[in-house]
Scaffold this active site. Structure first.
Site, PDB file in Angstrom:
ATOM      1  N   ASN A  45      46.624   8.762 106.573  1.00 55.06           N
ATOM      2  CA  ASN A  45      45.663   8.899 105.484  1.00 55.06           C
ATOM      3  C   ASN A  45      46.345   8.538 104.172  1.00 55.06           C
ATOM      4  OD1 ASN A  45      46.936  11.317 104.351  1.00 55.06           O
ATOM      5  ND2 ASN A  45      46.182  12.336 106.192  1.00 55.06           N
ATOM      6  N   ILE A  94      47.678  23.428 112.888  1.00 55.40           N
ATOM      7  CA  ILE A  94      48.845  24.169 112.386  1.00 55.40           C
ATOM      8  C   ILE A  94      48.405  25.343 111.519  1.00 55.40           C
ATOM      9  CG2 ILE A  94      50.983  23.976 111.069  1.00 55.40           C
ATOM     10  CD1 ILE A  94      50.992  20.977 111.767  1.00 55.40           C
ATOM     11  N   LEU A  95      47.459  25.102 110.619  1.00 55.91           N
ATOM     12  CA  LEU A  95      46.997  26.156 109.715  1.00 55.91           C
ATOM     13  C   LEU A  95      46.400  27.324 110.493  1.00 55.91           C
ATOM     14  CD1 LEU A  95      46.217  27.355 106.975  1.00 55.91           C
ATOM     15  CD2 LEU A  95      44.203  25.861 106.989  1.00 55.91           C
ATOM     16  N   LYS A 126      35.702  26.531 105.933  1.00 55.02           N
ATOM     17  CA  LYS A 126      37.012  26.279 106.537  1.00 55.02           C
ATOM     18  C   LYS A 126      37.890  27.521 106.465  1.00 55.02           C
ATOM     19  CE  LYS A 126      41.006  23.169 106.396  1.00 55.02           C
ATOM     20  NZ  LYS A 126      41.563  21.915 105.839  1.00 55.02           N
TER      21      LYS A 126
END
Length: 398
Positions: free
Chosen positions: A208, A306-307, A338
């Site tokens: 990105n 991961i978060l 989120k």
């Protein structure tokens, strides 16, 4: 606060050098000792005699002075103080610092020191706004150099704008802060940053547009508050900050492994723009067109979250888990959802749609989503966003 502190003061060549005389006087009034270094250009504005009389110390001027080298030496001089202050920090001195030059006493001391450095920039407004100066400033801040000012105001040249050296009381406050242990001393903070590169074949990858600038600034701001920072970065286009533990990775899976190995930590800030998917059937050799118009069939697999993995862990979970949400529409609603979905404490959300210039740019406009709701921050430079977030993190961990 400054009693017994030893400060190495480098005086650059600018009209603002006259303020350095008052700075010496006030530092000594607070109990500090000041070792002055005067550049050749600085001598055009203040005299060695006036500097020495106020400091009560010898003025150091020449890199190749045989007496000075025999008695103390520039290496010892660079490390004998607890803080190095550059006031005024001219455009030339900042350029030397940012690019590692060491061709006179001042620049050599700045290269050789192992102490914190505080600069008070002072220059013409056009010089301050020049792209080269902006690049040098960003490099210095990334290296951990502390900055006070400059202020807006009238210039000696008759122009008006940013570039006036900070006033002496402001510099004194910055000196005091630099010599005081930060609120995050003893804390270990994990910061992820940059993009990940997911290989298609040995020469192509999916990524990105993240530059890593915001994550880098956050790591630097946390370091400046005294934290021990582990900085896990993908292939960013900006250099990592100094004074932190840097771990470089390429893929999301590599980043997940390093994050797991770094735990436990007091807080974790997940600023990296991690690819959601990877190519499951990545080729071992470069894919080539065969002339038939047949397109390669890429199969995708979901990368580890991961978060969510850290936010939802039980024992060993960081006290504070901060995620990021880069959105292109309905920013606040998507970020709020989120936060609930991932289980993190805060989400820092921003609008990265093409018209904003946020992705890869020097500024950011964020919304901080917490359990208390949404807090809209004004658009500001990414280092300022980082300092504001770091202060909030320090308050939360206090």
């Amino acid at each position: 606060m400054l009693a017994g502190k030893r400060i190495l003061l480098i005086i650059g060549g600018g009209i603002a050098a006259y303020k350095s005389l008052d700075l010496i006087r006030r530092l000594r009034d607070q109990g500090a000792s000041v070792v002055p270094v005067l550049t050749r250009a600085g001598e055009e504005f203040v005299t060695p005699l006036s500097v020495s009389a106020l400091a009560g110390e010898k003025v150091y001027r020449d890199l190749f002075d045989l007496t000075d080298e025999a008695e103390m030496g520039h290496i010892q001089l660079s490390r004998a103080a607890e803080l190095v202050v550059v006031a005024p920090a001219t455009a030339d001195l900042m350029a030397k610092m940012a690019n590692g030059h060491a061709n006179d006493l001042a620049s050599t001391l700045l290269m050789a020191t192992d102490k914190r450095v505080l600069i008070a920039p002072a220059m013409n407004v056009r010089m301050w706004e020049h792209p080269a100066t902006r690049r040098n400033l960003a490099t210095l801040q990334g290296d951990g150099v502390l900055v006070v000012g400059p202020n807006d105001g009238a210039m000696a040249c008759g122009e008006f704008g940013p570039g006036r050296m900070a006033e002496v009381p402001e510099i004194m406050a910055a000196v005091g802060a630099a010599l005081t242990e930060g609120p995050l001393k003893g804390r270990h903070v994990l910061v992820t940053s940059g993009p990940t590169h997911e290989p298609i074949d040995p020469v192509r990858y999916i990524a990105n547009r993240s530059s890593g600038a915001q994550g880098t600034a956050i790591a630097a701001a946390l370091r400046d508050l005294g934290a021990r920072v582990t900085f896990v970065t993908g292939p960013a286009s900006v250099p990592p900050p100094g004074g932190v533990t840097v771990v470089r990775v390429e893929t999301a899976q590599e980043m997940a492994g390093v994050v797991k190995a770094t735990l436990p930590v007091d807080a974790a800030v997940f600023a990296a723009a991690v690819a959601d998917w990877r190519v499951a059937n990545a080729a071992g050799q470069k894919m080539k067109k065969d002339g038939t118009g047949t397109l390669p069939m890429l199969e995708f697999a979901e990368n580890p979250d991961i978060l969510a993995g850290v936010a939802q862990m039980g024992a060993g979970r960081p006290r504070l888990v901060v995620g990021f949400a880069a959105e292109t529409e309905t920013v606040e609603a998507h970020a709020t959802a989120k936060r609930a979905r991932k289980g993190c404490d805060w989400i820092v959300a921003n609008d990265v749609s093409p018209g904003t210039g946020i992705m890869g740019g020097s500024e950011n406009a964020v919304v901080l989503i917490t359990a208390d709701g949404a807090e809209v921050w004004p658009r500001m430079a990414k280092p300022e966003v980082a300092r504001r977030l770091a202060a909030r993190i320090a308050a939360a961990l206090a």
